[in-house]
Write an enzyme that holds these catalytic residues in place. Structure first.
Site, PDB file in Angstrom:
ATOM      1  N   CYS A 401      55.428  17.780 -11.411  1.00 10.69           N
ATOM      2  CA  CYS A 401      56.582  18.684 -11.326  1.00 10.69           C
ATOM      3  C   CYS A 401      57.732  18.167 -12.193  1.00 10.69           C
ATOM      4  O   CYS A 401      57.686  18.259 -13.416  1.00 10.69           O
ATOM      5  CB  CYS A 401      56.986  18.887  -9.875  1.00 10.69           C
ATOM      6  SG  CYS A 401      58.072  20.308  -9.625  1.00 10.69           S
ATOM      7  N   HIS A 529      51.736  20.782  -7.859  1.00 10.40           N
ATOM      8  CA  HIS A 529      51.658  19.611  -6.982  1.00 10.40           C
ATOM      9  C   HIS A 529      50.208  19.422  -6.523  1.00 10.40           C
ATOM     10  O   HIS A 529      49.813  19.961  -5.477  1.00 10.40           O
ATOM     11  CB  HIS A 529      52.564  19.796  -5.764  1.00 10.40           C
ATOM     12  CG  HIS A 529      54.016  19.725  -6.072  1.00 10.40           C
ATOM     13  ND1 HIS A 529      54.766  18.579  -5.892  1.00 10.40           N
ATOM     14  CD2 HIS A 529      54.880  20.654  -6.562  1.00 10.40           C
ATOM     15  CE1 HIS A 529      56.029  18.803  -6.243  1.00 10.40           C
ATOM     16  NE2 HIS A 529      56.125  20.065  -6.651  1.00 10.40           N
ATOM     17  N   GLU A 531      48.798  17.017  -5.085  1.00 10.05           N
ATOM     18  CA  GLU A 531      48.648  16.225  -3.859  1.00 10.05           C
ATOM     19  C   GLU A 531      48.485  17.080  -2.623  1.00 10.05           C
ATOM     20  O   GLU A 531      47.942  16.621  -1.609  1.00 10.05           O
ATOM     21  CB  GLU A 531      49.840  15.278  -3.675  1.00 10.05           C
ATOM     22  CG  GLU A 531      51.179  15.949  -3.460  1.00 10.05           C
ATOM     23  CD  GLU A 531      51.938  16.239  -4.737  1.00 10.05           C
ATOM     24  OE1 GLU A 531      53.145  16.547  -4.668  1.00 10.05           O
ATOM     25  OE2 GLU A 531      51.324  16.162  -5.820  1.00 10.05           O
TER      26      GLU A 531
END
Length: 615
Positions: A401, A529, A531
């Protein structure tokens, strides 16, 4: 539908989320479809406008919901895709009731907490519990509800009253209450103190809810005499007092609950008929394997996280879990060193030279660097300095990001010689606005105005990440950002050597950037993102690439030079076996949030000031 309410006493942050997720994990292994609801009693509509220092990270769902980080635990543990409605807040409930009142739905009656607010809570729970959260589209059979905060909090009282009524609304056999409480063990006496638990259970019972199961959190295991005392004073059977002491990893929690008879209790209490012995020999074997692997891994890998919110570990909860997933896959124990981005800036060198040099020492000794997301001006120059060091020293780097935006700014300043290049978030008058705000961004409204949720990224040409994702043409990942790379400068940047290998379906938004592997072993950044959908058995490919590069195994993995899965004499997979192990297990790596298995992760953190001595 069966409902399991998980409440907490004595202190907040006691582990209700892990307990709730672990209960759901056990029930899933028993063949049941499970969903989960998190109740946050704060008045905010959602978690989107929270400071990371308040509640940790904001977790983003497929539908763009900005929710409490506990929902990330639920998704990882239960292998489900939750929705924004699975996170209930006081703000949402009151907003709904007020809208009904304005429409005249209450026919002129006085709108009150009881019955209107409490009825709205019950109806919300019933409706959300029926929504499918798995790929097969089946309606859940069990709904696990975590009530945030602690019993006795003023803001949580309407929810407690709602569930007091709810237990009669759905019948005794369809509702049970699990109370998680702290049992302190002062080192001065070495005794387990039960008074805090007695007081919290008394408060809960005084509100009209009686716990069916008490989960005692403690530093060390508690003895049977203490369990018997809690049983006597809290009005539960002795076998319904369970101890979950501090353990090596959260992988152990479902195993500890199962060993203490949780399945038998839930089967009898909710009449689920899931406790018929004997259970298969391989029951929850993946969890046991994960726990054993985590406890027995010997070698370490140190990753430096350069961020803005490093004072609170939960601010990067999903990032640390994704790093752990990948570290475990490459047979390493993660040493995660947090670096405050401002500590790397020249201003700190003048104001606090010791802090400055310590930060740079940690950065230099690390084997890989990640620059995660964030907002605002503070620390941006420090992040750019870290990117410069990674690019020039060929240190493995992953930007997420804001990390991608920092990498683009760094490249245009130092390679393309656009010295004043910047993002309009920081400098609205920059002559080289290489990062700009998006049309969706509403500067007058903060909540819910970003580019949120699952979006498609299309690969262009050959790239490291494309190979790590399994050479697919497109992927789905979750986003949360207000700014993006300026498409007007893309062609010039690519001609200078920085490649945008992933773009959105409109071809105007840059999603993935890389330096060619011939130029740098791993210099990758994503606007999304990754994750958020990482799992222990299927780690996120960008994070996996960082860890592979950090241990020197990325190129062999990409070349698929080794495919055997032999085991070294010490019982561990050797370094040379990593590639074969990963190739088999990651061949079906997740391309969307709904296709990933879920188990928890554990973080071994070393503070930035601690020395790193493991060889």
């Amino acid at each position: 539908m069966k409902y399991i309410l998980v409440t907490g006493g004595v202190i907040s942050g006691i582990g209700k989320g892990v307990i709730a997720s672990s209960i759901g994990t056990i029930l899933k292994h028993c063949g049941l479809h499970v969903t989960s609801i998190k109740i946050d009693p704060y008045i905010n509509i959602d978690a989107g406008t929270f400071s990371p220092f308040e509640h940790g990270e904001v977790f983003v769902l497929d539908d763009g919901g900005e929710v409490d980080l506990d929902l990330g635990n639920y998704e990882r543990f239960l292998d489900v895709t939750l929705h924004r409605a699975n996170n209930i807040t006081t703000g949402k409930i009151y907003q709904q009731v007020i809208e009904c009142e304005r429409r005249g739905d209450y026919l002129g009656k006085t709108v009150q907490v009881v019955p209107h607010i409490t009825d709205a809570i019950q109806e919300w729970v019933e409706n959300v519990a029926k929504v499918p959260v798995t790929e097969d589209g089946k309606e859940p059979e069990v709904c696990i509800i975590e009530l945030g905060g602690t019993i006795g909090d003023i803001e949580g009282m309407p929810f407690v009253e709602a569930f007091r009524q709810f237990q009669f609304r759905v019948s005794h056999e369809s509702f049970c209450c699990v109370h998680v409480s702290l049992v302190p063990q002062p080192k001065s006496t070495g005794e387990s103190k039960t008074k805090p638990t007695q007081a919290s259970v008394k408060e809960l019972r005084g509100s009209g809810l009686s716990p069916d199961l008490i989960v005692c959190r403690s530093e060390m295991p508690i003895i049977d005499e203490v369990k018997q005392k809690i049983s006597n004073f809290c009005h539960v059977k002795p076998d319904r007092v369970i101890c979950i002491h501090d353990c090596t990893s959260t992988y152990r929690v479902p195993l500890m609950l199962e060993e203490q008879g949780l399945i038998q209790f839930i089967s009898e209490r909710l009449q689920l008929n899931i406790a018929t012995p004997p259970r298969p020999k391989k029951f929850m074997w993946k969890w046991r394997d994960l726990a054993d692997r985590h406890d027995n891994v010997r070698k370490v890998v140190e990753i430096a996280l350069v961020g803005k919110y490093t004072q609170l570990e939960d601010a990067y909860a999903s990032v640390t879990k994704a790093l752990n997933h990948s570290a475990l896959f490459v047979n390493r124990r993660l040493i995660l060193s947090y670096i405050e981005a401002t500590s790397l800036e020249e201003a700190t060198k003048i104001e606090n030279p010791v802090k400055y040099h310590q930060a740079w020492q940690i950065l230099c000794r690390s084997e890989g660097v990640i620059v995660p997301g964030g907002f605002g001006k503070r620390g941006m120059e420090g992040k750019i300095a870290a990117v410069t060091w990674c690019r020039t020293t060929r240190k493995p780097f992953l930007g997420v990001c804001l990390g991608l935006q920092a990498a683009v700014i760094e490249f245009t300043r130092n390679v393309m010689n656009w010295k004043d290049a910047n993002t309009t978030e920081i400098d609205a008058d920059t002559p080289y606005p290489v990062v700009i705000d998006m049309p969706e961004h509403n500067p007058g409204q903060m909540g819910g105005t970003m580019r949120l949720g699952k979006r498609t990224t299309i690969f262009h040409g050959d790239s490291i990440l494309k190979k790590l994702y399994g050479n697919v043409g497109a992927i789905d990942e979750r986003h949360r950002h207000r700014y993006e790379v300026n498409p007007e400068y893309v062609d010039q940047i690519e001609k200078a050597g920085l490649h945008f290998v992933g773009r959105d379906d409109s071809e105007t938004r840059m999603e993935i950037m890389e330096l060619p592997i011939a130029t740098h072993p791993y210099f990758v950044a994503t606007q999304y993102h990754p994750e958020y959908i990482s799992r222990p058995l299927k780690p996120s490919p960008p994070y996996l690439g960082l860890l592979l590069a950090a241990v020197g195994k990325l190129q062999p993995y990409l070349n698929n030079a080794m495919s055997s899965n032999t085991t070294s004499e010490d019982g561990e997979n050797s370094d040379d076996d990593i590639v074969g192990l990963l190739r088999r297990n990651i061949s079906n790596v997740s391309l969307s949030a709904t296709s990933t298995p879920a188990t928890p992760c554990h973080l071994n953190v070393r503070s930035p000031t601690e020395s790193h001595t493991e060889g």
